[in-house]
Design a protein around this motif. Structure first.
Motif, short mmCIF file in Angstrom:
data_model
loop_
_atom_site.label_atom_id
_atom_site.label_comp_id
_atom_site.label_asym_id
_atom_site.label_seq_id
_atom_site.Cartn_x
_atom_site.Cartn_y
_atom_site.Cartn_z
N UNK A 1 46.35 55.47 32.46
CA UNK A 1 45.84 54.32 33.20
C UNK A 1 44.67 54.79 34.07
N UNK A 2 43.51 54.18 33.87
CA UNK A 2 42.33 54.47 34.68
C UNK A 2 42.17 53.36 35.71
N UNK A 3 41.81 53.74 36.93
CA UNK A 3 41.55 52.73 37.96
C UNK A 3 40.05 52.63 38.19
N UNK A 4 39.66 51.59 38.91
CA UNK A 4 38.23 51.38 39.15
C UNK A 4 37.70 52.22 40.31
N UNK A 5 38.45 53.25 40.72
CA UNK A 5 37.99 54.13 41.79
C UNK A 5 36.91 55.10 41.31
N UNK A 6 36.62 55.12 40.04
CA UNK A 6 35.60 56.00 39.50
C UNK A 6 34.19 55.64 39.90
N UNK B 1 31.40 58.25 32.53
CA UNK B 1 32.67 58.67 31.93
C UNK B 1 33.89 58.15 32.68
N UNK B 2 33.80 58.03 34.00
CA UNK B 2 34.95 57.64 34.80
C UNK B 2 34.99 56.16 35.14
N UNK B 3 33.86 55.44 34.93
CA UNK B 3 33.85 54.06 35.39
C UNK B 3 33.17 53.09 34.42
N UNK B 4 31.96 53.35 34.04
CA UNK B 4 31.16 52.35 33.33
C UNK B 4 31.63 52.07 31.90
N UNK B 5 32.24 53.01 31.25
CA UNK B 5 32.61 52.79 29.85
C UNK B 5 33.90 51.98 29.67
N UNK B 6 34.62 51.73 30.76
CA UNK B 6 35.87 50.99 30.68
C UNK B 6 35.69 49.53 31.07
N UNK B 7 36.51 48.69 30.48
CA UNK B 7 36.56 47.28 30.88
C UNK B 7 37.87 47.08 31.64
N UNK B 8 37.75 47.01 32.96
CA UNK B 8 38.93 46.90 33.81
C UNK B 8 39.43 45.46 33.85
N UNK B 9 40.75 45.33 34.03
CA UNK B 9 41.33 43.99 34.16
C UNK B 9 41.16 43.50 35.60
N UNK B 10 41.76 42.34 35.89
CA UNK B 10 41.60 41.76 37.23
C UNK B 10 42.28 42.58 38.32
N UNK B 11 43.16 43.49 37.95
CA UNK B 11 43.81 44.36 38.93
C UNK B 11 43.05 45.66 39.15
#
Length: 86
Positions: free
Chosen positions: A46-51, A25-35
């Motif tokens: 805004x979600x960060x990749x800290x999940x 829920x906090x990390x895998x379902x999102x497609x993060x950008x290069x930042x």
């Protein structure tokens, strides 16, 4: 003699499943950008990749459950071998 899969193993696996769900829920379902950010335009969040940190307790609880199962299996095998020899 104790069962191999006891209540403590079931609780550990349930806790692991809960943390795997949080990791998804906090990390895998999102497609993060290069930042390392994901912008949800609908909710304006805004979600960060800290999940990714949710994977540590998930893997840890699962590892402890596997170790308990392995130790109990080895003890049961050793106990049955000892009984057979005497």
């Amino acid at each position: 003699m104790k069962r191999i899969i006891s209540t403590s193993v079931i609780i550990l696996v349930a806790a692991s499943a809960f943390f795997f769900w949080l990791w998804y829920e906090q990390y895998l379902r999102f497609e993060f950008n290069e930042l390392g950010r994901y912008y949800d335009a609908e909710n304006q969040i805004i979600y960060t990749d800290a999940g990714f940190v949710w994977c540590f307790p998930a893997i840890g609880f699962l590892l402890i459950a596997f170790i308990l199962i392995i130790v109990r299996t080895l003890r049961r095998m050793a106990h049955s071998t000892f009984k057979r020899d005497t």
